[in-house]
Design a protein around this motif. Structure first.
Motif, PDB file in Angstrom:
ATOM      1  N   GLY A 111       0.834  -1.209   0.000  1.00 29.06           N
ATOM      2  CA  GLY A 111       0.000   0.000   0.000  1.00 29.06           C
ATOM      3  C   GLY A 111       0.861   1.250   0.000  1.00 29.06           C
ATOM      4  N   ARG A 112       0.393   2.262   0.709  1.00 29.34           N
ATOM      5  CA  ARG A 112       1.121   3.544   0.726  1.00 29.34           C
ATOM      6  C   ARG A 112       2.079   3.651   1.896  1.00 29.34           C
ATOM      7  NH1 ARG A 112      -2.763   7.230   2.047  1.00 29.34           N
ATOM      8  NH2 ARG A 112      -3.770   5.421   2.993  1.00 29.34           N
ATOM      9  N   LEU A 113       2.342   2.546   2.587  1.00 26.12           N
ATOM     10  CA  LEU A 113       3.195   2.587   3.782  1.00 26.12           C
ATOM     11  C   LEU A 113       4.661   2.586   3.340  1.00 26.12           C
ATOM     12  CD1 LEU A 113       1.104   0.008   5.817  1.00 26.12           C
ATOM     13  CD2 LEU A 113       1.136   2.500   6.123  1.00 26.12           C
ATOM     14  N   SER A 114       5.307   3.735   3.459  1.00 24.50           N
ATOM     15  CA  SER A 114       6.644   3.857   2.871  1.00 24.50           C
ATOM     16  C   SER A 114       7.678   4.438   3.828  1.00 24.50           C
ATOM     17  CB  SER A 114       6.565   4.725   1.621  1.00 24.50           C
ATOM     18  OG  SER A 114       5.935   5.933   1.973  1.00 24.50           O
ATOM     19  N   LYS A 115       7.275   4.782   5.029  1.00 29.43           N
ATOM     20  CA  LYS A 115       8.221   5.288   6.026  1.00 29.43           C
ATOM     21  C   LYS A 115       7.972   4.547   7.343  1.00 29.43           C
ATOM     22  CE  LYS A 115      10.276   9.154   4.297  1.00 29.43           C
ATOM     23  NZ  LYS A 115       9.913   9.030   2.881  1.00 29.43           N
ATOM     24  N   VAL A 116       9.052   4.437   8.158  1.00 31.99           N
ATOM     25  CA  VAL A 116       8.917   3.699   9.428  1.00 31.99           C
ATOM     26  C   VAL A 116       9.565   4.479  10.564  1.00 31.99           C
ATOM     27  CG1 VAL A 116       9.488   1.555  10.642  1.00 31.99           C
ATOM     28  CG2 VAL A 116       9.009   1.490   8.190  1.00 31.99           C
ATOM     29  N   TYR A 117       8.860   4.557  11.667  1.00 37.34           N
ATOM     30  CA  TYR A 117       9.472   5.048  12.912  1.00 37.34           C
ATOM     31  C   TYR A 117       9.671   3.829  13.823  1.00 37.34           C
ATOM     32  CZ  TYR A 117      10.216   6.984  17.466  1.00 37.34           C
ATOM     33  OH  TYR A 117      10.769   7.245  18.689  1.00 37.34           O
ATOM     34  N   PHE A 118      10.902   3.634  14.303  1.00 39.68           N
ATOM     35  CA  PHE A 118      11.176   2.488  15.185  1.00 39.68           C
ATOM     36  C   PHE A 118      11.110   2.905  16.652  1.00 39.68           C
ATOM     37  CE2 PHE A 118      13.267   0.915  11.294  1.00 39.68           C
ATOM     38  CZ  PHE A 118      12.624  -0.307  11.213  1.00 39.68           C
ATOM     39  N   CYS A 119      10.641   1.987  17.484  1.00 38.90           N
ATOM     40  CA  CYS A 119      10.584   2.227  18.929  1.00 38.90           C
ATOM     41  C   CYS A 119      10.799   0.883  19.630  1.00 38.90           C
ATOM     42  CB  CYS A 119       9.254   2.866  19.304  1.00 38.90           C
ATOM     43  SG  CYS A 119       7.817   1.988  18.654  1.00 38.90           S
ATOM     44  N   SER A 120      10.512   0.808  20.914  1.00 40.23           N
ATOM     45  CA  SER A 120      10.861  -0.425  21.647  1.00 40.23           C
ATOM     46  C   SER A 120       9.668  -1.136  22.268  1.00 40.23           C
ATOM     47  CB  SER A 120      11.882  -0.108  22.743  1.00 40.23           C
ATOM     48  OG  SER A 120      12.951   0.604  22.212  1.00 40.23           O
ATOM     49  N   SER A 121       8.457  -0.649  22.029  1.00 37.90           N
ATOM     50  CA  SER A 121       7.284  -1.353  22.569  1.00 37.90           C
ATOM     51  C   SER A 121       6.042  -0.975  21.768  1.00 37.90           C
ATOM     52  CB  SER A 121       7.057  -0.993  24.048  1.00 37.90           C
ATOM     53  OG  SER A 121       6.596   0.337  24.142  1.00 37.90           O
ATOM     54  N   GLY A 122       4.990  -1.756  21.977  1.00 36.70           N
ATOM     55  CA  GLY A 122       3.733  -1.461  21.306  1.00 36.70           C
ATOM     56  C   GLY A 122       3.142  -0.146  21.785  1.00 36.70           C
ATOM     57  N   SER A 123       3.208   0.092  23.095  1.00 33.87           N
ATOM     58  CA  SER A 123       2.635   1.332  23.649  1.00 33.87           C
ATOM     59  C   SER A 123       3.309   2.552  23.044  1.00 33.87           C
ATOM     60  CB  SER A 123       2.844   1.405  25.166  1.00 33.87           C
ATOM     61  OG  SER A 123       2.389   0.237  25.776  1.00 33.87           O
ATOM     62  N   ALA A 275       7.550  -0.864  15.572  1.00 32.36           N
ATOM     63  CA  ALA A 275       7.690  -0.108  14.326  1.00 32.36           C
ATOM     64  C   ALA A 275       6.339   0.499  13.974  1.00 32.36           C
ATOM     65  CB  ALA A 275       8.152  -1.038  13.205  1.00 32.36           C
ATOM     66  N   VAL A 276       6.355   1.788  13.588  1.00 30.47           N
ATOM     67  CA  VAL A 276       5.126   2.409  13.102  1.00 30.47           C
ATOM     68  C   VAL A 276       5.324   2.707  11.628  1.00 30.47           C
ATOM     69  CG1 VAL A 276       3.472   4.275  13.419  1.00 30.47           C
ATOM     70  CG2 VAL A 276       4.801   3.448  15.373  1.00 30.47           C
ATOM     71  N   LEU A 277       4.517   2.049  10.804  1.00 29.83           N
ATOM     72  CA  LEU A 277       4.613   2.239   9.349  1.00 29.83           C
ATOM     73  C   LEU A 277       3.607   3.304   8.952  1.00 29.83           C
ATOM     74  CD1 LEU A 277       5.825  -0.598   9.956  1.00 29.83           C
ATOM     75  CD2 LEU A 277       4.836  -1.382   7.805  1.00 29.83           C
ATOM     76  N   MET A 278       4.013   4.198   8.038  1.00 27.83           N
ATOM     77  CA  MET A 278       3.101   5.293   7.684  1.00 27.83           C
ATOM     78  C   MET A 278       3.358   5.781   6.261  1.00 27.83           C
ATOM     79  SD  MET A 278       4.973   8.139  10.052  1.00 27.83           S
ATOM     80  CE  MET A 278       5.609   6.952  11.210  1.00 27.83           C
ATOM     81  N   THR A 279       2.489   6.675   5.806  1.00 29.70           N
ATOM     82  CA  THR A 279       2.649   7.247   4.466  1.00 29.70           C
ATOM     83  C   THR A 279       3.705   8.356   4.509  1.00 29.70           C
ATOM     84  OG1 THR A 279       0.998   8.946   4.872  1.00 29.70           O
ATOM     85  CG2 THR A 279       0.191   6.873   3.964  1.00 29.70           C
ATOM     86  N   ASP A 280       4.220   8.701   3.336  1.00 30.95           N
ATOM     87  CA  ASP A 280       5.178   9.818   3.248  1.00 30.95           C
ATOM     88  C   ASP A 280       4.574  11.100   3.805  1.00 30.95           C
ATOM     89  OD1 ASP A 280       7.317   8.512   2.161  1.00 30.95           O
ATOM     90  OD2 ASP A 280       6.776   8.962   0.071  1.00 30.95           O
ATOM     91  N   GLY A 281       3.306  11.328   3.469  1.00 30.74           N
ATOM     92  CA  GLY A 281       2.656  12.584   3.885  1.00 30.74           C
ATOM     93  C   GLY A 281       2.634  12.727   5.399  1.00 30.74           C
ATOM     94  N   ILE A 282       2.311  11.652   6.089  1.00 32.13           N
ATOM     95  CA  ILE A 282       2.261  11.716   7.563  1.00 32.13           C
ATOM     96  C   ILE A 282       3.668  11.971   8.108  1.00 32.13           C
ATOM     97  CG2 ILE A 282       1.773  10.401   9.669  1.00 32.13           C
ATOM     98  CD1 ILE A 282      -0.419   8.934   8.053  1.00 32.13           C
ATOM     99  N   TYR A 283       4.620  11.261   7.540  1.00 35.74           N
ATOM    100  CA  TYR A 283       6.010  11.430   8.000  1.00 35.74           C
ATOM    101  C   TYR A 283       6.450  12.890   7.814  1.00 35.74           C
ATOM    102  CZ  TYR A 283      10.671   9.873   9.149  1.00 35.74           C
ATOM    103  OH  TYR A 283      11.859   9.677   9.785  1.00 35.74           O
ATOM    104  N   ASP A 284       6.141  13.445   6.638  1.00 38.60           N
ATOM    105  CA  ASP A 284       6.563  14.825   6.350  1.00 38.60           C
ATOM    106  C   ASP A 284       5.892  15.836   7.280  1.00 38.60           C
ATOM    107  OD1 ASP A 284       8.199  13.904   4.396  1.00 38.60           O
ATOM    108  OD2 ASP A 284       6.815  14.325   2.732  1.00 38.60           O
TER     109      ASP A 284
END
Ligand SMILES: Cc1ncc(COP(=O)(O)O)c(C=O)c1O
Length: 457
Positions: A111-123, A275-284
């Motif tokens: 889909g449109r998921l093209s950027k990722v923010y990494f973290c260490s837990s679901g919360s 990991a939070v996957l998101m669109t470019d627009g949200i990331y920007d």
């Protein structure tokens, strides 16, 4: 002293230290349920204890062990990473492994998921989704489903309507409203106010009771979100990484979410990673300029052991085809469960997808059984389920749990590489426990004794 004895003494000391300095109530609860075993080593779904038992894991650490315990490929990948002596979390370099893992995740999610923010837990992933959806839309409101579980930090907790989790912790973030999972009219009424940044949903509710939505619910909810300018965010912390068969539960419904939150199984059961996957627009909308390059970050995010664990886990899931395996074997498992449990009036439903199965119980209709059940239920609504959990563990060497927000549903979520024999053992064991529930006074006497001890504790 034999090595095992030596280990036992050390572990007893460890339990005492844990009770003294970490969480005494947890130790008391495990003691009460006769589940305070000490484990020596674990592989796939098999947990070996110091007293020589082999327990079959049908909880998987709440869907952490999709690749099984201590998968040799993941363990070796982590060993290799450690021997490199490379920078792990320098905070001043480009973490290339994070790039590699992000690329793989986006490719698999599609889909449109093209950027990722990494973290260490679901919360932490849920917190990220809250902040980013507000940044993107300029709205504050958040919409969630009743019965959901999203984590216990203040933002994630605000998305959960069950007061048990939030009582005593003061005001959480404002602007959250709830709708029933599956109710599209209520959803549209709320979305039409145009005050919501995001609708955050588990595509299949885990702690809510392994709830599988109607086939068109999620696609229609997504369309409504688009219509009213609200982001459609999926919390796949439990359902992701092939737990339900497909890589994401979203893939069963052909969805195109704006954000997806992953954690738990991405760790390979060894190094925390979310990991939070998101669109470019949200990331920007968050990192739109040099000045904002590190406006949302966390020290352990992108650390090389976590990234290596994620990459190795994806490799195992794919190479061993654990998704398709879970899809096919899960279906057959539920059919066998259904057959073995159909004669018991307290079994209401067996449901699920892949290796994400729930067995729902109901209060009995026949008088004798109903009186026992109701007396017991009055002590605590979770008592009946806990009694099943305890019996499965003590008498049949099976580890599982009831759902955190729906105590009448028992989970069966083994590692995705669990053997056919283990699945059969679960079916036979649960049938034997249900037989005792329906036919033996002894079960209810034991249960009332447990209730009495719990009250004293
Ligand atoms: C669906 C879902 N979201 C989020 C979380 C929170 O994850 P964590 O415990 O890693 O913070 C959980 C935890 O069980 C979960 O089941």
């Amino acid at each position: 002293m034999p090595a095992a004895e030596h280990l036992k003494v050390e572990q007893n000391e460890g339990v005492k230290l844990y009770a003294d300095h970490v969480n005494p109530q947890w130790v008391r609860l495990l003691d009460l349920l006769e589940m305070n075993a000490q484990y020596t080593n674990c592989s796939a779904e098999r947990l070996h204890t110091t007293d020589g038992r082999t327990i079959l894991d049908f909880l998987s650490g709440y869907c952490v062990y999709n690749a099984g315990h201590n998968h040799p490929f993941i363990v070796e990948a982590l060993r290799d990473e450690l021997t490199l002596n490379a920078p792990s979390m320098l905070q001043s370099h480009v973490a290339t492994l994070a790039g590699e893992l992000a690329g793989r995740l986006c490719e698999k999610a599609g889909g449109r998921l093209s950027k990722v923010y990494f973290c260490s837990s679901g919360s932490e992933g849920v917190e990220t989704a809250i902040k980013f959806s507000r940044a993107f839309t300029g709205r504050d409101g958040l919409l969630a489903a009743r019965g959901a579980f999203h984590g216990l930090t203040c933002g994630a907790l605000a998305l959960m309507d069950h007061r048990f989790w939030s009582e005593g912790f003061g005001p959480l973030i404002p602007g959250v409203e709830f709708v029933d999972f599956g109710d599209l009219s209520a959803l549209e009424r709320q979305l039409a106010t145009k005050k919501f940044a995001a609708l955050i949903l588990e595509p299949m509710q885990g702690e809510g009771g392994i709830l599988i939505p109607e086939q068109d619910y999620l696609a229609k909810a997504q369309a409504l979100c688009r219509k009213y300018g609200t982001l459609f965010v999926l919390d796949e912390v439990q359902t992701g990484l092939h737990r339900t068969g497909r890589f994401l539960a979203a893939h069963h419904y052909d969805l195109d979410p704006d954000m997806v939150i992953l954690a738990k199984a991405l760790s390979g059961g060894l190094v925390p990673v979310g990991a939070v996957l998101m669109t470019d627009g949200i990331y920007d909308s968050v990192y739109g300029s040099l000045r904002r390059a590190i406006v949302h970050t966390s020290t352990y995010s992108e650390n090389s052991l976590a990234m290596r664990a994620g990459l190795a886990t994806l490799e195992v899931l794919e190479n061993e085809q654990l998704g398709p395996r879970a899809l096919a074997m899960g279906e057959a498992f539920r059919e066998r469960l259904q057959d073995a449990l159909s004669e018991f009036e307290m079994v209401a439903q067996v449901r699920g997808m892949g290796f994400f199965t729930g067995i729902e119980f109901r209060s009995p209709r026949s008088l004798g059984l109903r009186l026992s059940f109701e007396a017991f239920h009055r002590v605590h609504p979770a008592m009946f389920g806990q009694m099943l959990v305890m019996r499965l563990y003590r008498d049949h060497n099976i580890l599982t749990q009831i759902c955190g927000n729906n105590f009448m549903v028992l989970k069966a979520a083994p590692p995705l590489n669990a053997s056919e024999e283990s699945l059969d053992h679960f079916v036979q064991s649960l049938a034997a426990v249900m037989d005792a529930v329906h036919s033996s006074k002894r079960f209810w006497q034991d249960a009332l004794q447990l209730a009495a001890r719990a009250v004293r504790i």
